[in-house]
Scaffold this motif. Structure first.
Motif, PDB file in Angstrom:
ATOM      1  N   LEU A   9      16.674   4.542  19.781  1.00  0.00           N
ATOM      2  CA  LEU A   9      15.747   3.853  18.889  1.00  0.00           C
ATOM      3  C   LEU A   9      14.340   4.448  18.959  1.00  0.00           C
ATOM      4  N   PHE A  10      13.871   4.764  20.163  1.00  0.00           N
ATOM      5  CA  PHE A  10      12.544   5.371  20.304  1.00  0.00           C
ATOM      6  C   PHE A  10      12.506   6.736  19.626  1.00  0.00           C
ATOM      7  N   THR A  11      13.545   7.537  19.840  1.00  0.00           N
ATOM      8  CA  THR A  11      13.599   8.864  19.225  1.00  0.00           C
ATOM      9  C   THR A  11      13.625   8.756  17.706  1.00  0.00           C
ATOM     10  N   LEU A  12      14.408   7.835  17.178  1.00  0.00           N
ATOM     11  CA  LEU A  12      14.470   7.651  15.723  1.00  0.00           C
ATOM     12  C   LEU A  12      13.141   7.147  15.162  1.00  0.00           C
ATOM     13  N   ILE A 113      10.275  -2.078  14.120  1.00  0.00           N
ATOM     14  CA  ILE A 113      11.681  -2.161  13.708  1.00  0.00           C
ATOM     15  C   ILE A 113      12.594  -1.759  14.864  1.00  0.00           C
ATOM     16  N   ALA A 114      12.221  -0.697  15.566  1.00  0.00           N
ATOM     17  CA  ALA A 114      13.011  -0.267  16.732  1.00  0.00           C
ATOM     18  C   ALA A 114      13.046  -1.372  17.787  1.00  0.00           C
ATOM     19  N   GLY A 115      11.913  -2.023  18.027  1.00  0.00           N
ATOM     20  CA  GLY A 115      11.870  -3.125  18.994  1.00  0.00           C
ATOM     21  C   GLY A 115      12.702  -4.311  18.547  1.00  0.00           C
ATOM     22  N   PHE A 116      12.699  -4.577  17.253  1.00  0.00           N
ATOM     23  CA  PHE A 116      13.499  -5.672  16.711  1.00  0.00           C
ATOM     24  C   PHE A 116      14.995  -5.389  16.897  1.00  0.00           C
ATOM     25  N   ILE A 117      15.407  -4.171  16.600  1.00  0.00           N
ATOM     26  CA  ILE A 117      16.813  -3.793  16.776  1.00  0.00           C
ATOM     27  C   ILE A 117      17.195  -3.859  18.253  1.00  0.00           C
ATOM     28  N   TYR A 118      16.290  -3.397  19.117  1.00  0.00           N
ATOM     29  CA  TYR A 118      16.532  -3.464  20.560  1.00  0.00           C
ATOM     30  C   TYR A 118      16.729  -4.922  20.996  1.00  0.00           C
ATOM     31  N   ALA A 119      15.886  -5.823  20.484  1.00  0.00           N
ATOM     32  CA  ALA A 119      16.006  -7.243  20.839  1.00  0.00           C
ATOM     33  C   ALA A 119      17.323  -7.818  20.350  1.00  0.00           C
ATOM     34  N   LEU A 120      17.756  -7.427  19.155  1.00  0.00           N
ATOM     35  CA  LEU A 120      19.052  -7.897  18.642  1.00  0.00           C
ATOM     36  C   LEU A 120      20.214  -7.401  19.499  1.00  0.00           C
ATOM     37  N   VAL A 121      20.164  -6.133  19.890  1.00  0.00           N
ATOM     38  CA  VAL A 121      21.221  -5.573  20.735  1.00  0.00           C
ATOM     39  C   VAL A 121      21.217  -6.256  22.101  1.00  0.00           C
TER      40      VAL A 121
END
Length: 137
Positions: A9-12, A113-121
């Motif tokens: 996610l960070f790389t993307l 957005i990356a942090g949001f996806i991380y929180a969902l995962v």
């Protein structure tokens, strides 16, 4: 598993920021994706591999011990946006920001957005662990 997810996610997010804002920079002084190509992605990937165990894992562990899981995930989401803002000013020189009219809000959005996806995962993995604990087949 979250280390891998965080790294991707960070790389993307960094690559998205580079494509959105970094391509505006048209000088050879800046070593972005246009100048060094996939080496840029590799360097960001290496940085993100080191970032998780040094910063994100201890930070999320401490936050998780202090507050409930929902607040923890909200804080990770917000801190990701703030980290994107910091990353923006680390990657792009102040002169480039002024000359090429770069916008830091793009970094906040991509990293948020990356942090949001991380929180969902993270939520998904925690719910699966709870289900496995309740139904030990």
């Amino acid at each position: 598993m979250l280390w891998f997810i965080s790294t991707i996610l960070f790389t993307l997010a960094a690559f998205g920021l580079e494509l959105w804002e970094g391509t505006k920079i048209s000088t050879t002084e800046y070593y972005g994706f246009q100048n060094i190509g996939f080496a840029f992605i590799f360097l960001v990937f290496l940085f993100s591999v080191l970032l998780y165990p040094v910063i994100l894992l201890p930070l999320s562990w401490v936050i998780r011990k202090i507050v409930n899981p929902l607040v923890n995930r909200i804080m990770i989401f917000l801190l990701s946006g703030i980290a994107g803002y910091g990353f923006f000013y680390e990657v792009y020189d102040e002169r480039f920001i002024r000359e090429y009219h770069l916008n830091s809000s793009t970094a906040i959005i991509f990293f948020g957005i990356a942090g949001f996806i991380y929180a969902l995962v993270d939520y998904y993995f925690e719910s699966q662990a709870i289900k496995a604990e309740q139904n030990p087949c």
